[in-house]
Design an enzyme around this catalytic site. Structure first.
Site, PDB file in Angstrom:
ATOM      1  N   SER A  99       0.809  -0.762   0.245  1.00 29.77           N
ATOM      2  CA  SER A  99       0.131  -0.312  -0.066  1.00 29.77           C
ATOM      3  C   SER A  99       0.803   0.877  -0.109  1.00 29.77           C
ATOM      4  O   SER A  99       1.935   1.237   0.850  1.00 29.77           O
ATOM      5  CB  SER A  99      -1.018   0.368   1.123  1.00 29.77           C
ATOM      6  OG  SER A  99      -1.531   1.138   1.225  1.00 29.77           O
TER       7      SER A  99
ATOM      8  N   LYS B 279      -1.174  -0.567  -4.462  1.00 26.74           N
ATOM      9  CA  LYS B 279      -2.293  -0.086  -3.990  1.00 26.74           C
ATOM     10  C   LYS B 279      -1.827   0.914  -3.838  1.00 26.74           C
ATOM     11  O   LYS B 279      -0.410   1.314  -3.194  1.00 26.74           O
ATOM     12  CB  LYS B 279      -2.850  -0.710  -2.461  1.00 26.74           C
ATOM     13  CG  LYS B 279      -3.399   0.046  -2.006  1.00 26.74           C
ATOM     14  CD  LYS B 279      -4.380  -0.370  -0.771  1.00 26.74           C
ATOM     15  CE  LYS B 279      -4.870   0.344   0.076  1.00 26.74           C
ATOM     16  NZ  LYS B 279      -5.555  -0.663   1.361  1.00 26.74           N
TER      17      LYS B 279
ATOM     18  N   GLU C  26     -10.544   1.039  -2.887  1.00 24.32           N
ATOM     19  CA  GLU C  26     -11.911   0.415  -2.354  1.00 24.32           C
ATOM     20  C   GLU C  26     -11.573   1.899  -1.482  1.00 24.32           C
ATOM     21  O   GLU C  26     -11.840   3.031  -1.602  1.00 24.32           O
ATOM     22  CB  GLU C  26      -9.835   0.368  -1.455  1.00 24.32           C
ATOM     23  CG  GLU C  26     -10.058  -0.210   0.382  1.00 24.32           C
ATOM     24  CD  GLU C  26      -8.847  -1.019   0.738  1.00 24.32           C
ATOM     25  OE1 GLU C  26      -7.662  -0.713  -0.210  1.00 24.32           O
ATOM     26  OE2 GLU C  26      -8.840  -0.733   1.435  1.00 24.32           O
TER      27      GLU C  26
ATOM     28  N   LYS D 128     -10.111  -6.703   7.961  1.00 27.52           N
ATOM     29  CA  LYS D 128      -8.285  -6.510   8.723  1.00 27.52           C
ATOM     30  C   LYS D 128      -9.205  -6.673  10.297  1.00 27.52           C
ATOM     31  O   LYS D 128     -10.305  -6.958  10.825  1.00 27.52           O
ATOM     32  CB  LYS D 128      -8.900  -5.293   8.539  1.00 27.52           C
ATOM     33  CG  LYS D 128      -8.271  -4.622   7.819  1.00 27.52           C
ATOM     34  CD  LYS D 128      -8.170  -2.894   8.035  1.00 27.52           C
ATOM     35  CE  LYS D 128      -7.746  -2.121   6.828  1.00 27.52           C
ATOM     36  NZ  LYS D 128      -7.623  -0.763   6.253  1.00 27.52           N
TER      37      LYS D 128
ATOM     38  N   GLY E  12      -4.106  -3.717   5.968  1.00 27.41           N
ATOM     39  CA  GLY E  12      -2.874  -2.912   6.986  1.00 27.41           C
ATOM     40  C   GLY E  12      -3.180  -2.430   7.747  1.00 27.41           C
ATOM     41  O   GLY E  12      -4.337  -1.503   6.830  1.00 27.41           O
TER      42      GLY E  12
HETATM   43  O1  LIG Z   1      -0.402  -2.113   6.531  1.00 26.94           O
HETATM   44  C1  LIG Z   1      -0.445  -1.381   5.506  1.00 26.94           C
HETATM   45  O2  LIG Z   1       0.683  -1.676   4.409  1.00 26.94           O
HETATM   46  C2  LIG Z   1      -2.213  -0.962   4.813  1.00 26.94           C
HETATM   47  C3  LIG Z   1      -1.749   0.480   4.719  1.00 26.94           C
HETATM   48  C4  LIG Z   1      -3.089   0.858   4.482  1.00 26.94           C
HETATM   49  O3  LIG Z   1      -4.059   0.988   3.434  1.00 26.94           O
HETATM   50  C5  LIG Z   1      -3.919   1.884   5.591  1.00 26.94           C
HETATM   51  C6  LIG Z   1      -3.270   2.596   6.621  1.00 26.94           C
HETATM   52  C7  LIG Z   1      -3.706   2.935   7.670  1.00 26.94           C
HETATM   53  C8  LIG Z   1      -5.459   3.628   7.405  1.00 26.94           C
HETATM   54  C9  LIG Z   1      -6.097   2.386   6.972  1.00 26.94           C
HETATM   55  C10 LIG Z   1      -5.611   1.872   5.408  1.00 26.94           C
HETATM   56  C11 LIG Z   1      -6.491   1.514   4.647  1.00 26.94           C
HETATM   57  O4  LIG Z   1      -6.568   0.108   4.487  1.00 26.94           O
HETATM   58  O5  LIG Z   1      -7.713   1.772   4.675  1.00 26.94           O
HETATM   59 MG   LIG Z   2      -8.561   0.665   3.006  1.00 28.80          MG
END
Ligand SMILES: O=C(O)CCC(=O)c1ccccc1C(=O)O
Ligand SMILES: [Mg+2]
Length: 375
Positions: A136, A162, A215, A264, A292
């Site tokens: 991400s 992502k 998303e 999650k 995550g």
């Molecule tokens: O832990 C990761 O690598 C995912 C990071 C990420 O996309 C995220 C990180 C912080 C808050 C929300 C999100 C999310 O998935 O929306």
């Molecule tokens: Mg998200």
């Protein structure tokens, strides 16, 4: 088993790079590790709440409050805790606060599995021995910097890329990625609720880019408008923030608000509920993947275990420790064993030990709760 001691450690871990989303910028991770001990064996769980309620309603402080005042006192009185799912009786007495519940439930799953000598993956019904992972990428200051980061992640072998988007940083950067790296890169966007139905014309401009999914484009508590939006878009919608339970998943799928679900563990209240969502989605041919929350190795280890279930058919956000940390708190750290692939550990519990030295270096506060002896 009888849980004799529960410890709450609050940790602050500096992130290697600031992580920016449509709701703000994170420079460090401030979170809680729950340790649950029985007969000298300890299980660990991690709270995924952020310090402020900008992703969902929970925060580090609300997690601590709910655990200290409402949940831990009841768990330390339980006479019989044969299985982590027995916690449900206690959890039902508190509405919501799923990240608080999940942190404790995770510690109890790890403890339960270590006592039985089985891996968490096996105990959950996981069948995969390795998992594909994606990355991400936060909002970068410029499109050039974003392209550099995407290029480096592709080179490292990530199986899904992502990219965070927000109004004003959406169509152009996604087009630039397609132009530079081609249409074959498994690419998706995450909006973290930054749009409304007024923005449908902007979101439609993403359709020709053939993203794997978009998303959570709309409000964190919505499914109705997402169903309306999905009728307008060819890009599949994947819900994150809006899904808290298998019931939420069922409703969202039934009205056509989502074609893929990001599970999650913290957001849905724990591994047991995560598995229910996985099973329901499997029965409906809805693929899922594991999101995550910038977890330390402890949370990552739980994510790896749940991702070993068969319907986690899209690479998740469970990147290796070194994506976020100079020094993680598990031993070993989470690593690729080949590019884009992590091995599911076979050892008891989460299968990753604690790096006690590193852990203590990050702890800023500890509370310990012990069972009151009954005669
Ligand atoms: O832990 C990761 O690598 C995912 C990071 C990420 O996309 C995220 C990180 C912080 C808050 C929300 C999100 C999310 O998935 O929306
Ligand atoms: Mg998200």
């Amino acid at each position: 088993m009888v849980i004799e001691e529960i410890r709450l450690d609050r940790l602050e871990m500096p992130l290697k790079h600031p992580f920016e989303t449509s709701f703000g910028k994170l420079m460090k991770r401030d979170f809680v590790v729950v340790s649950a001990t029985s007969d000298g064996i300890t299980g660990y769980g991690e709270s995924t709440a952020f310090p402020l309620p900008f992703y969902n309603e929970e925060s580090t402080e609300t997690v601590l409050y709910i655990l200290k005042e409402l949940i831990i006192p009841q768990v330390l009185k339980m006479e019989k805790l044969e299985h982590p799912e027995d916690l449900d009786q206690i959890f039902q007495s508190v509405k919501g606060h799923r990240m608080a519940k999940a942190a404790l439930e995770g510690a109890v799953w790890d403890l339960y599995c270590k006592r039985k000598g089985v891996s968490l993956s096996k105990a959950l019904g996981g069948t995969k021995t390795e998992i594909d992972v994606g990355v991400s990428i936060g909002i970068e200051p410029t499109i050039e910097e974003l392209l550099d980061r995407v290029g480096s992640c592709i080179d490292q072998g990530y199986k899904k890329i992502k990219v965070k988007i927000k109004p004003g940083f959406d169509v152009k950067p996604m087009e630039a990625i397609r132009e530079r790296f081609g249409m074959d890169v498994p690419l998706m966007a995450d909006a973290n609720s930054a749009y409304t139905l007024q923005d449908v014309e902007i979101l439609k401009q993403l359709d020709p880019l053939k993203l794997m999914m978009i998303e959570q484009p709309l409000a964190y508590d919505d499914i109705i408008d997402h169903a309306t939006l999905q009728k307008e878009l060819s890009t599949p919608i994947c819900l994150d923030e809006s899904i808290h339970s298998v019931e939420d998943a069922r409703k969202a799928v039934e009205i056509g608000a989502t074609k893929i679900i990001n599970i999650k563990v913290g957001r849905v209240g724990g591994l047991a509920e995560a598995k229910k969502i996985h099973d329901y989605c499997q029965s409906m041919n809805i693929p899922v993947w594991c999101g995550g929350m910038l977890e330390s190795g402890i949370g990552r280890a739980h994510n790896i275990a749940i991702t070993s279930l068969s319907n986690f058919s899209i690479p998740g956000d469970t990147s290796p420790s070194d994506r976020y940390w100079d020094q993680d708190i598990t031993d070993p750290e989470v690593e690729f064993y080949k590019p884009g692939v992590i091995k599911v550990p076979e050892g008891p519990g989460v299968g990753y030990g604690l790096n006690v030295q590193a852990f203590h270096d990050y702890v800023v506060h500890t509370d310990t709760f012990t069972r009151t002896k009954t005669v």
